[in-house]
Design a protein around this motif. Structure first.
Motif, PDB file in Angstrom:
ATOM      1  N   GLU A 134     -48.495 -32.648  59.240  1.00 30.03           N
ATOM      2  CA  GLU A 134     -47.540 -33.142  58.239  1.00 30.03           C
ATOM      3  C   GLU A 134     -46.691 -32.004  57.686  1.00 30.03           C
ATOM      4  N   ILE A 135     -47.307 -30.863  57.417  1.00 31.47           N
ATOM      5  CA  ILE A 135     -46.557 -29.708  56.906  1.00 31.47           C
ATOM      6  C   ILE A 135     -45.558 -29.209  57.939  1.00 31.47           C
ATOM      7  N   ILE A 136     -45.978 -29.133  59.202  1.00 37.45           N
ATOM      8  CA  ILE A 136     -45.079 -28.650  60.260  1.00 37.45           C
ATOM      9  C   ILE A 136     -43.835 -29.526  60.345  1.00 37.45           C
ATOM     10  N   GLU A 137     -44.026 -30.837  60.382  1.00 36.24           N
ATOM     11  CA  GLU A 137     -42.887 -31.739  60.534  1.00 36.24           C
ATOM     12  C   GLU A 137     -41.992 -31.728  59.290  1.00 36.24           C
ATOM     13  N   GLN A 138     -42.565 -31.569  58.104  1.00 33.34           N
ATOM     14  CA  GLN A 138     -41.748 -31.482  56.893  1.00 33.34           C
ATOM     15  C   GLN A 138     -40.845 -30.256  56.929  1.00 33.34           C
ATOM     16  N   ARG A 179     -47.523 -22.061  54.024  1.00 39.65           N
ATOM     17  CA  ARG A 179     -47.810 -23.364  53.402  1.00 39.65           C
ATOM     18  C   ARG A 179     -49.165 -23.904  53.856  1.00 39.65           C
ATOM     19  N   VAL A 180     -49.551 -23.608  55.081  1.00 32.68           N
ATOM     20  CA  VAL A 180     -50.882 -24.027  55.559  1.00 32.68           C
ATOM     21  C   VAL A 180     -51.985 -23.292  54.795  1.00 32.68           C
ATOM     22  N   LYS A 181     -51.727 -22.050  54.403  1.00 34.92           N
ATOM     23  CA  LYS A 181     -52.732 -21.297  53.652  1.00 34.92           C
ATOM     24  C   LYS A 181     -53.053 -21.954  52.314  1.00 34.92           C
ATOM     25  N   PHE A 182     -52.083 -22.662  51.743  1.00 30.83           N
ATOM     26  CA  PHE A 182     -52.316 -23.315  50.454  1.00 30.83           C
ATOM     27  C   PHE A 182     -53.259 -24.512  50.572  1.00 30.83           C
ATOM     28  N   LEU A 183     -53.556 -24.960  51.767  1.00 31.47           N
ATOM     29  CA  LEU A 183     -54.486 -26.082  51.927  1.00 31.47           C
ATOM     30  C   LEU A 183     -55.933 -25.672  51.650  1.00 31.47           C
ATOM     31  N   GLY A 184     -56.208 -24.395  51.607  1.00 32.05           N
ATOM     32  CA  GLY A 184     -57.532 -23.923  51.197  1.00 32.05           C
ATOM     33  C   GLY A 184     -58.571 -23.899  52.290  1.00 32.05           C
TER      34      GLY A 184
END
Length: 217
Positions: free
Chosen positions: A121-125, A155-160
């Protein structure tokens, strides 16, 4: 008493030498000048040292270094101590990063596993927000692929996903009625490691973003 003059007084008056009272006064004046000079020297030293700090003990080795901005203490008459700084902070993309490596937790499995749907989802956004309405240009797509891969990774790093290392790759190409397939081959742990892909396409260009999540202890 009948007008007689003592030998000492006659020598002092006739020979032109200093009198006893004059010698005592001169000695007192010299002592006074000496004390005044000592006071002035001490006051000058005190004024010169105002605002300076002397370090007499170092709690870290002399060869300790960092790459951040310098913050040394100047020691009067000696060398400056090594630099002691906090971890570097970056706000280029609105996130913070620490230069310190994470400590060993001695865990054989992650607390929170890599989630493929959330990463996709993050990649496509990110791809839609930055490439929607764009046309293919070689120079633009070359720079944009680097920037988008960095933005997606942060942004993926913020997913924890703790204890995970991420590798992000973004491909951008021109749509010209060609067939294309993008693949990868990696050696990893099938239990905890994973990969997520996101796609974007308009009438003139296409983009594929890939994020590899590798658990590292």
């Amino acid at each position: 008493m009948n007008g007689e003059v003592s030998p000492a007084s006659s020598i002092s008056s006739l020979g032109g030498g200093p009198s006893m009272i004059g010698m005592i006064r001169a000695r007192k004046l010299a002592v006074k000048f000496k004390k005044r000079a000592q006071f002035l020297v001490a006051d000058k030293i005190r004024r010169d040292n105002t605002g300076k700090t002397a370090v007499i003990h170092w709690d870290f080795p002399r060869n300790f270094r960092h790459d951040d901005q310098p913050s040394r203490l100047q020691v009067p008459g000696g060398k400056s101590p090594p630099i002691s700084r906090s971890p570097s902070i970056s706000s280029r993309y609105g996130y913070t990063t620490s230069s310190q490596a994470p400590r060993n937790t001695y865990r054989m499995e992650p607390i929170k596993r890599f989630s493929e749907p959330k990463v996709k989802e993050i990649i496509e956004q990110v791809l839609v927000q930055n490439l929607n309405g764009r046309t293919y240009e070689a120079a633009f797509c070359k720079e944009m692929s680097k920037k988008l891969s960095e933005v997606i990774k942060q942004r993926v790093k913020f997913l924890g996903f703790s204890r995970y290392k991420f590798i992000c790759i973004v491909y951008i190409g021109q749509v010209n009625n060609q067939g294309m397939r993008i693949g990868s081959r990696c050696l990893w742990d099938q239990k905890f490691d994973n990969v997520a892909e996101g796609y974007f396409r308009n009438g003139d260009l296409f983009a594929v973003g890939t994020v590899f999540g590798l658990y590292c202890e």
